[in-house]
Scaffold this motif. Structure first.
Motif, mmCIF file in Angstrom:
data_model
loop_
_atom_site.group_PDB
_atom_site.id
_atom_site.type_symbol
_atom_site.label_atom_id
_atom_site.label_comp_id
_atom_site.label_asym_id
_atom_site.label_seq_id
_atom_site.Cartn_x
_atom_site.Cartn_y
_atom_site.Cartn_z
ATOM 1 N N HIS A 75 0.859 -1.187 0.000
ATOM 2 C CA HIS A 75 0.000 0.000 0.000
ATOM 3 C C HIS A 75 0.891 1.232 0.000
ATOM 4 O O HIS A 75 2.120 1.130 0.016
ATOM 5 C CB HIS A 75 -0.960 -0.005 1.193
ATOM 6 N N HIS A 143 -7.435 -2.178 5.984
ATOM 7 C CA HIS A 143 -6.531 -1.131 6.437
ATOM 8 C C HIS A 143 -7.141 0.209 6.051
ATOM 9 O O HIS A 143 -8.162 0.260 5.352
ATOM 10 C CB HIS A 143 -5.154 -1.336 5.785
ATOM 11 N N SER A 144 -6.525 1.305 6.489
ATOM 12 C CA SER A 144 -7.087 2.630 6.212
ATOM 13 C C SER A 144 -6.757 3.128 4.810
ATOM 14 O O SER A 144 -7.254 4.176 4.397
ATOM 15 C CB SER A 144 -6.577 3.640 7.253
ATOM 16 N N THR A 147 -5.054 -1.841 0.485
ATOM 17 C CA THR A 147 -3.888 -2.637 0.875
ATOM 18 C C THR A 147 -4.049 -4.070 0.408
ATOM 19 O O THR A 147 -5.135 -4.647 0.472
ATOM 20 C CB THR A 147 -3.703 -2.600 2.404
ATOM 21 N N THR A 163 0.468 -7.814 5.697
ATOM 22 C CA THR A 163 0.656 -6.594 6.473
ATOM 23 C C THR A 163 0.380 -5.425 5.529
ATOM 24 O O THR A 163 0.725 -5.513 4.360
ATOM 25 C CB THR A 163 2.087 -6.520 7.041
ATOM 26 N N ASP A 164 -0.297 -4.421 5.931
ATOM 27 C CA ASP A 164 -0.899 -4.029 7.193
ATOM 28 C C ASP A 164 -2.362 -4.446 7.179
ATOM 29 O O ASP A 164 -3.046 -4.219 6.197
ATOM 30 C CB ASP A 164 -0.818 -2.533 7.341
ATOM 31 N N THR A 165 -2.864 -4.954 8.307
ATOM 32 C CA THR A 165 -4.253 -5.389 8.336
ATOM 33 C C THR A 165 -4.737 -5.524 9.769
ATOM 34 O O THR A 165 -3.936 -5.734 10.690
ATOM 35 C CB THR A 165 -4.420 -6.724 7.590
ATOM 36 N N ASP A 187 0.950 -9.195 10.197
ATOM 37 C CA ASP A 187 0.932 -7.956 10.969
ATOM 38 C C ASP A 187 0.451 -8.224 12.394
ATOM 39 O O ASP A 187 -0.594 -8.828 12.618
ATOM 40 C CB ASP A 187 -0.035 -6.976 10.275
ATOM 41 N N ASN A 199 -6.396 -0.330 13.011
ATOM 42 C CA ASN A 199 -5.691 -0.497 11.749
ATOM 43 C C ASN A 199 -4.763 -1.702 11.688
ATOM 44 O O ASN A 199 -4.286 -2.042 10.613
ATOM 45 C CB ASN A 199 -4.858 0.766 11.457
ATOM 46 N N HIS A 200 -4.460 -2.311 12.834
ATOM 47 C CA HIS A 200 -3.466 -3.374 12.882
ATOM 48 C C HIS A 200 -3.896 -4.442 13.882
ATOM 49 O O HIS A 200 -4.633 -4.160 14.824
ATOM 50 C CB HIS A 200 -2.098 -2.827 13.289
#
Length: 252
Positions: A75, A143-144, A147, A163-165, A187, A199-200
């Motif tokens: 991302h 994710h924000s 991604t 990752t990221d999730t 993540d 977010n993670h």
């Protein structure tokens, strides 16, 4: 040959966090083996290097131009792409292909002034892409920013890099549940929390993924100093199949 190495295992703040005096940050200041750089992965084959994300700002010192075969982005958050801002100004005539999710905005002016970076048509989720040296299947994540995670396969070896999730979309979870995973790199930024982070993943969500997908091994990455503080006291309580990432760690 498929030589996979974790380049960076930290979150956006990295470890040590500037100005922090927690036990994890103090440990990292005194012992560089506990430092965590921007979350990223290196895949090296006989054809060259594939980078998954480019958060390190010293990539030009780490790699010769001809080494980098391609760059794959999860991302466009800055801690995953900031290394590209220096690489793009090379005056070599050759281009480096950059594979990406379908994010029209990207980051800053990377699309407008791409230089030697040749941004490819966006990946289509779940459509496997066959490179010369391995295959990769993009997988949607939560994710924000838009991604993607990636399923990497060569011969009988299968690795998922997610990752990221925060948690996993049902479609991604179902897709992976139907595969035997040799390794899952996931993540996990936070210690156990009473409710899911925004977010993670925290440890609770990471354990749920581990118990439902049942990989042979799982490596936790994108680690914050908060999780490191928790791990100093609690790492031994994690299942034997869960490994804590370190920068430079060999995966396969």
């Amino acid at each position: 040959m498929l030589d996979i190495r974790i380049l960076g295992s930290g979150n956006a703040g990295q470890v040590p966090v500037w100005g922090c005096h927690c036990v994890a940050c103090e440990r990292a200041k005194q012992d560089v083996s506990f430092r965590r750089g921007p979350c990223s992965l290196e895949i090296r084959t006989e054809r060259g290097v594939t980078l998954i994300d480019a958060g390190f700002t010293d990539l030009a010192e780490r790699y010769e131009f001809d080494e980098i075969q391609r760059i794959v982005l999860t991302h466009f958050h800055m801690d995953h792409v900031q290394g590209l801002f220096h690489l793009r100004w090379s005056e070599r005539p050759e281009k480096i292909p950059v594979f990406r999710p379908d994010d029209e905005k990207g980051t800053d002016d990377l699309y407008k002034h791409s230089g030697v970076l040749d941004f490819q048509t966006p990946f289509v989720p779940f459509n496997k892409v066959e490179f010369d040296d391995f295959s990769i299947t993009p997988l949607p994540l939560f994710h924000s920013k838009i991604t993607l995670g990636y399923l990497i396969e060569k011969n009988n070896f299968t690795l998922a890099y997610l990752t990221d999730t925060v948690g996993l979309p049902d479609t991604t979870h179902t897709f992976l549940a139907n595969r035997a995973l040799d390794c899952l790199i996931l993540d996990c930024s936070e210690p156990p929390m009473p409710s899911a982070p925004r977010n993670h993943n925290d440890i609770n969500l990471a354990l749920w993924v581990y118990n439902t997908l049942k990989p042979k091994s799982m490596i936790l990455t994108h680690i914050s100093h908060r999780l490191d503080c928790w791990l100093i006291e609690n790492e031994a309580s994690l299942p034997d199949g869960i490994i804590i990432a370190r920068d430079g760690m060999s995966v396969a």
